[in-house]
Design a protein around this motif. Structure first.
Motif, PDB file in Angstrom:
ATOM      1  N   LEU A 295      32.805  46.474  51.230  1.00 59.77           N
ATOM      2  CA  LEU A 295      33.434  47.468  50.359  1.00 59.77           C
ATOM      3  C   LEU A 295      33.421  47.022  48.903  1.00 59.77           C
ATOM      4  CD1 LEU A 295      36.422  48.586  52.597  1.00 59.77           C
ATOM      5  CD2 LEU A 295      34.190  49.654  52.309  1.00 59.77           C
ATOM      6  N   VAL A 296      33.414  45.715  48.671  1.00 58.86           N
ATOM      7  CA  VAL A 296      33.257  45.211  47.302  1.00 58.86           C
ATOM      8  C   VAL A 296      31.880  45.595  46.777  1.00 58.86           C
ATOM      9  CG1 VAL A 296      33.021  43.119  45.905  1.00 58.86           C
ATOM     10  CG2 VAL A 296      34.922  43.323  47.520  1.00 58.86           C
ATOM     11  N   ARG A 297      30.840  45.417  47.601  1.00 54.55           N
ATOM     12  CA  ARG A 297      29.479  45.766  47.188  1.00 54.55           C
ATOM     13  C   ARG A 297      29.342  47.260  46.923  1.00 54.55           C
ATOM     14  NH1 ARG A 297      28.189  41.820  51.089  1.00 54.55           N
ATOM     15  NH2 ARG A 297      27.896  43.411  52.693  1.00 54.55           N
ATOM     16  N   GLU A 298      30.092  48.071  47.676  1.00 51.39           N
ATOM     17  CA  GLU A 298      30.042  49.525  47.482  1.00 51.39           C
ATOM     18  C   GLU A 298      30.899  49.991  46.317  1.00 51.39           C
ATOM     19  OE1 GLU A 298      30.675  51.776  51.115  1.00 51.39           O
ATOM     20  OE2 GLU A 298      29.927  50.089  52.287  1.00 51.39           O
ATOM     21  N   GLY A 299      31.661  49.073  45.720  1.00 49.25           N
ATOM     22  CA  GLY A 299      32.476  49.431  44.561  1.00 49.25           C
ATOM     23  C   GLY A 299      33.810  50.066  44.901  1.00 49.25           C
ATOM     24  N   LEU A 300      34.236  49.993  46.171  1.00 45.72           N
ATOM     25  CA  LEU A 300      35.511  50.595  46.568  1.00 45.72           C
ATOM     26  C   LEU A 300      36.675  49.619  46.422  1.00 45.72           C
ATOM     27  CD1 LEU A 300      34.407  52.545  49.764  1.00 45.72           C
ATOM     28  CD2 LEU A 300      34.801  53.450  47.467  1.00 45.72           C
ATOM     29  N   ILE A 301      36.373  48.341  46.526  1.00 43.33           N
ATOM     30  CA  ILE A 301      37.394  47.304  46.405  1.00 43.33           C
ATOM     31  C   ILE A 301      36.947  46.303  45.342  1.00 43.33           C
ATOM     32  CG2 ILE A 301      38.430  45.313  47.597  1.00 43.33           C
ATOM     33  CD1 ILE A 301      38.582  47.002  50.106  1.00 43.33           C
ATOM     34  N   GLU A 302      37.892  45.836  44.572  1.00 44.11           N
ATOM     35  CA  GLU A 302      37.626  44.857  43.507  1.00 44.11           C
ATOM     36  C   GLU A 302      38.391  43.578  43.821  1.00 44.11           C
ATOM     37  OE1 GLU A 302      38.391  44.314  38.688  1.00 44.11           O
ATOM     38  OE2 GLU A 302      39.144  46.080  39.755  1.00 44.11           O
ATOM     39  N   GLN A 303      37.697  42.450  43.726  1.00 43.61           N
ATOM     40  CA  GLN A 303      38.348  41.159  43.917  1.00 43.61           C
ATOM     41  C   GLN A 303      38.595  40.523  42.555  1.00 43.61           C
ATOM     42  OE1 GLN A 303      35.586  39.362  46.827  1.00 43.61           O
ATOM     43  NE2 GLN A 303      37.230  39.595  48.345  1.00 43.61           N
ATOM     44  N   ARG A 304      39.850  40.255  42.268  1.00 47.50           N
ATOM     45  CA  ARG A 304      40.246  39.679  40.992  1.00 47.50           C
ATOM     46  C   ARG A 304      40.591  38.214  41.194  1.00 47.50           C
ATOM     47  NH1 ARG A 304      44.395  44.640  39.389  1.00 47.50           N
ATOM     48  NH2 ARG A 304      42.826  46.321  39.583  1.00 47.50           N
ATOM     49  N   GLN A 305      39.955  37.368  40.391  1.00 50.65           N
ATOM     50  CA  GLN A 305      40.126  35.927  40.528  1.00 50.65           C
ATOM     51  C   GLN A 305      41.603  35.563  40.444  1.00 50.65           C
ATOM     52  OE1 GLN A 305      37.494  33.904  41.119  1.00 50.65           O
ATOM     53  NE2 GLN A 305      38.857  32.149  41.367  1.00 50.65           N
ATOM     54  N   GLY A 306      42.085  34.899  41.494  1.00 53.44           N
ATOM     55  CA  GLY A 306      43.462  34.425  41.496  1.00 53.44           C
ATOM     56  C   GLY A 306      44.494  35.480  41.813  1.00 53.44           C
ATOM     57  N   SER A 307      44.072  36.753  41.999  1.00 56.61           N
ATOM     58  CA  SER A 307      45.040  37.825  42.241  1.00 56.61           C
ATOM     59  C   SER A 307      44.856  38.512  43.577  1.00 56.61           C
ATOM     60  CB  SER A 307      44.952  38.874  41.119  1.00 56.61           C
ATOM     61  OG  SER A 307      45.254  38.300  39.871  1.00 56.61           O
ATOM     62  N   GLY A 308      43.661  38.469  44.147  1.00 50.28           N
ATOM     63  CA  GLY A 308      43.422  39.098  45.436  1.00 50.28           C
ATOM     64  C   GLY A 308      42.509  40.296  45.355  1.00 50.28           C
ATOM     65  N   SER A 309      42.565  41.142  46.392  1.00 52.13           N
ATOM     66  CA  SER A 309      41.697  42.323  46.500  1.00 52.13           C
ATOM     67  C   SER A 309      42.495  43.584  46.208  1.00 52.13           C
ATOM     68  CB  SER A 309      41.091  42.411  47.908  1.00 52.13           C
ATOM     69  OG  SER A 309      40.302  41.265  48.192  1.00 52.13           O
ATOM     70  N   PHE A 310      41.885  44.485  45.412  1.00 48.28           N
ATOM     71  CA  PHE A 310      42.558  45.705  44.987  1.00 48.28           C
ATOM     72  C   PHE A 310      41.650  46.903  45.209  1.00 48.28           C
ATOM     73  CE2 PHE A 310      44.601  42.292  42.806  1.00 48.28           C
ATOM     74  CZ  PHE A 310      45.926  42.674  42.615  1.00 48.28           C
TER      75      PHE A 310
END
Length: 249
Positions: A67-82
């Motif tokens: 889902l990150v590759r599809e642009g639906l989820i963003e992983q933020r360094q030190g903060s988690g997945s959004f």
């Protein structure tokens, strides 16, 4: 409903429904599309999702990375997945030679630029060949991050002969507006569009995950005389643009 409640496995995880990472991926997409997982909300850590669903962390990571590759989820360094906020896709015609500023103005959107490079530089081998220059000649170059409606949209890098654009510092918004004023606006162009995966630096500037889909456009623009006036290399967010061409018999 919290993300943890939504992900409880009794309502969606079962045998005969495909690989478990596919089932988790499907459940996350359902949550995003239904609003159960709203934009900018955080997902539980992978460890917690694994414990909640009784899946392995490898399975959870595989579903999320897809889902990150599809642009639906963003992983933020030190903060988690959004959950990422949905990006409105824009259509850009391939039938007309216009600038980014002109395209966005037609949509009623204000554009801004973050300058990455702007000045006079020694011509590269590609520029020497395209512009018919001699070794050691200089060219004008501008490179910037283009934004519309406060959102990063594209990275643009343009090179022009110095007699076409003597002073690149004059370009503050639209390059073509300056060229028009100088009587050097291109009238036609040839473009090559390629699908790519964005590298780390490009992705960071465009506000997407590393490896996200992008569109690479190499354009050679010509004056009415047939002379090459501009070489442009642009990278567009793949989740924000559709390029449309009208074909006629």
């Amino acid at each position: 409903m919290s993300a943890a409640d939504f992900l409880r496995p009794e309502n969606w995880l079962g045998s005969g429904e495909g690989p478990r990472y596919v089932q988790l991926r499907r459940r996350l997409i359902e949550g995003i599309e239904s609003g159960a997982l709203p934009p900018n909300s955080s997902l539980p850590p992978e460890r917690e999702i694994a414990e909640l669903t009784e899946l392995s962390r490898v399975t959870v990571r595989k579903a999320i990375q897809g889902l990150v590759r599809e642009g639906l989820i963003e992983q933020r360094q030190g903060s988690g997945s959004f959950v990422r906020e949905a990006v409105t896709r824009m259509e850009q015609s391939l039938s007309h030679l216009t600038s980014f500023t002109e395209d966005m103005a037609r949509r009623g959107m204000e554009t801004t630029s973050t300058w990455l490079e702007r000045g006079v530089f020694m011509a590269s081998a590609e520029e020497i060949a395209a512009f018919g220059l001699a070794a050691g000649d200089n060219v004008a170059r501008i490179s910037r991050l283009r934004e519309a409606g406060g959102r990063p949209m594209a990275l643009e890098r343009a090179a022009l002969p110095l007699d076409i654009l003597p002073n690149p510092i004059e370009v503050t918004t639209s390059l073509y507006e300056v060229l028009d004023r100088l009587g050097n606006r291109p009238v036609r162009a040839v473009q090559k569009i390629s699908a790519i995966n964005l590298e780390a630096r490009e992705a960071a500037l465009l506000g997407v995950a590393e490896g996200a889909a992008g569109l690479s456009i190499a354009r050679t623009s010509y004056l009415a005389t047939g002379r090459v006036a501009e070489l442009t290399h642009s990278l567009y967010r793949g989740d924000a643009y559709d390029f449309v061409a009208e074909l006629r018999l």
